[in-house]
Write a protein that holds these residues in place. Structure first.
Motif: not given
Length: 122
Positions: A67-71
């Protein structure tokens, strides 16, 4: 920007005194009123309550690394690519600002006479 607006507000259940949560940077946003979508460069789609900002900022919640990487690496809200991906999923998005002179932060309080709307100083 939110998708899947709710017909009510969700308070933070982690706060000692749950109440409506507001985020203010350039414009105020009412948190707890919908969901967001985050898209990874690989095509993964993540859904989260828009309260996730509050959870991360105030409660030190750490979402999954994907999720952090997608953000960090995925398309940003309001970009053409982000809008195209939402459209492909059949999702409608909208801004949720608290406009100057418009909506004011409030909470609903149970009183002896029933439920009362109480405005909250920012």
């Amino acid at each position: 920007m939110i998708v899947n607006s709710t017909r009510g507000l969700h308070d933070c259940e982690l706060c000692a005194r749950p109440e409506n949560t507001f985020f203010k940077r350039d414009a105020g946003l009412l948190l707890g009123s919908g969901e967001i979508r985050v898209f990874s460069p690989e095509g993964d789609v993540f859904a989260a309550p828009n309260l996730i900002y509050h959870y991360v900022n105030d409660h030190k919640y750490r979402p999954p690394l994907q999720f952090i990487r997608a953000v960090a690496e995925g398309p940003v809200p309001f970009s053409d690519e982000y809008s195209r991906l939402l459209d492909a999923m059949g999702l409608i998005w909208r801004e949720n600002p608290l406009r100057e002179g418009g909506l004011r932060p409030f909470k609903l309080v149970q009183t002896a006479d029933g439920i009362k709307k109480v405005f909250v100083d920012e």
